[in-house]
Design a protein around this motif. Structure first.
Motif, PDB file in Angstrom:
ATOM      1  N   VAL A  27      36.445  15.423  29.268  1.00  0.00           N
ATOM      2  CA  VAL A  27      35.874  16.344  30.261  1.00  0.00           C
ATOM      3  C   VAL A  27      36.609  17.684  30.179  1.00  0.00           C
ATOM      4  CG1 VAL A  27      35.419  16.755  32.708  1.00  0.00           C
ATOM      5  CG2 VAL A  27      35.156  14.454  31.766  1.00  0.00           C
ATOM      6  N   ALA A  28      37.917  17.640  29.999  1.00  0.00           N
ATOM      7  CA  ALA A  28      38.691  18.871  29.836  1.00  0.00           C
ATOM      8  C   ALA A  28      38.253  19.610  28.577  1.00  0.00           C
ATOM      9  CB  ALA A  28      40.181  18.557  29.782  1.00  0.00           C
ATOM     10  N   GLN A  29      37.941  18.862  27.520  1.00  0.00           N
ATOM     11  CA  GLN A  29      37.463  19.484  26.279  1.00  0.00           C
ATOM     12  C   GLN A  29      36.097  20.134  26.502  1.00  0.00           C
ATOM     13  OE1 GLN A  29      39.032  19.968  23.395  1.00  0.00           O
ATOM     14  NE2 GLN A  29      37.245  21.041  22.591  1.00  0.00           N
ATOM     15  N   LEU A  30      35.230  19.469  27.255  1.00  0.00           N
ATOM     16  CA  LEU A  30      33.922  20.044  27.580  1.00  0.00           C
ATOM     17  C   LEU A  30      34.107  21.354  28.339  1.00  0.00           C
ATOM     18  CD1 LEU A  30      30.804  19.692  27.589  1.00  0.00           C
ATOM     19  CD2 LEU A  30      31.076  18.529  29.796  1.00  0.00           C
ATOM     20  N   ARG A  53      20.612  24.475  20.078  1.00  0.00           N
ATOM     21  CA  ARG A  53      21.713  24.156  19.154  1.00  0.00           C
ATOM     22  C   ARG A  53      22.933  25.058  19.345  1.00  0.00           C
ATOM     23  NH1 ARG A  53      17.864  26.928  16.187  1.00  0.00           N
ATOM     24  NH2 ARG A  53      18.634  28.906  15.390  1.00  0.00           N
ATOM     25  N   ASP A  54      22.774  26.182  20.024  1.00  0.00           N
ATOM     26  CA  ASP A  54      23.868  27.127  20.215  1.00  0.00           C
ATOM     27  C   ASP A  54      24.707  26.839  21.467  1.00  0.00           C
ATOM     28  OD1 ASP A  54      23.101  28.447  17.911  1.00  0.00           O
ATOM     29  OD2 ASP A  54      21.838  29.886  18.984  1.00  0.00           O
ATOM     30  N   ILE A  55      24.393  25.774  22.163  1.00  0.00           N
ATOM     31  CA  ILE A  55      25.120  25.411  23.384  1.00  0.00           C
ATOM     32  C   ILE A  55      26.088  24.289  23.034  1.00  0.00           C
ATOM     33  CG2 ILE A  55      24.916  24.637  25.769  1.00  0.00           C
ATOM     34  CD1 ILE A  55      21.957  25.724  25.598  1.00  0.00           C
ATOM     35  N   PRO A  56      27.380  24.545  23.143  1.00  0.00           N
ATOM     36  CA  PRO A  56      28.367  23.534  22.731  1.00  0.00           C
ATOM     37  C   PRO A  56      28.477  22.369  23.709  1.00  0.00           C
ATOM     38  CG  PRO A  56      29.470  25.426  23.689  1.00  0.00           C
ATOM     39  CD  PRO A  56      28.001  25.767  23.635  1.00  0.00           C
ATOM     40  N   GLY A  57      29.098  21.304  23.236  1.00  0.00           N
ATOM     41  CA  GLY A  57      29.461  20.208  24.110  1.00  0.00           C
ATOM     42  C   GLY A  57      28.643  18.943  24.014  1.00  0.00           C
TER      43      GLY A  57
END
Length: 101
Positions: A27-30, A53-57
């Protein structure tokens, strides 16, 4: 693109992340990956839809097990939908059908 709705969804996602961050390093990485995008969204600086596709996580939900947090998964999905321009007519129709059942 509805800037106010995007801000609302961003605040919900940020709140959900904050509530879970101490429990799970994924969750911290997100949060780390989404922070620049969420900051821009909260400030109203995103005015044109992004590509999905340009939205990380996304990979964190399947590869690091974040799908176990239903509220987080929903908040992330709603945030992404607003980032790509909001609900499509097909999605609205599908949601309506699901609510009827």
């Amino acid at each position: 693109m509805d800037i106010e709705k995007l801000k609302e969804k961003t605040l919900r996602l940020r709140s959900t992340i904050d509530a879970l961050m101490a429990e799970d390093p994924a969750v911290a990485q997100l949060d780390l990956e989404l922070a620049p995008l969420m900051d821009r969204a909260e400030r109203g600086r995103i005015r044109t839809p992004l590509e999905w596709r340009d939205i990380p996580g996304c990979y964190l939900f399947t590869e690091d097990g974040l799908q176990q947090y239903a509220e987080l998964e929903l908040a992330f999905a709603e945030f992404k939908i607003e980032l790509i321009g909001g609900e499509s007519p097909t999605l609205r129709r599908l949601k309506s059908q699901m609510e009827e059942k």
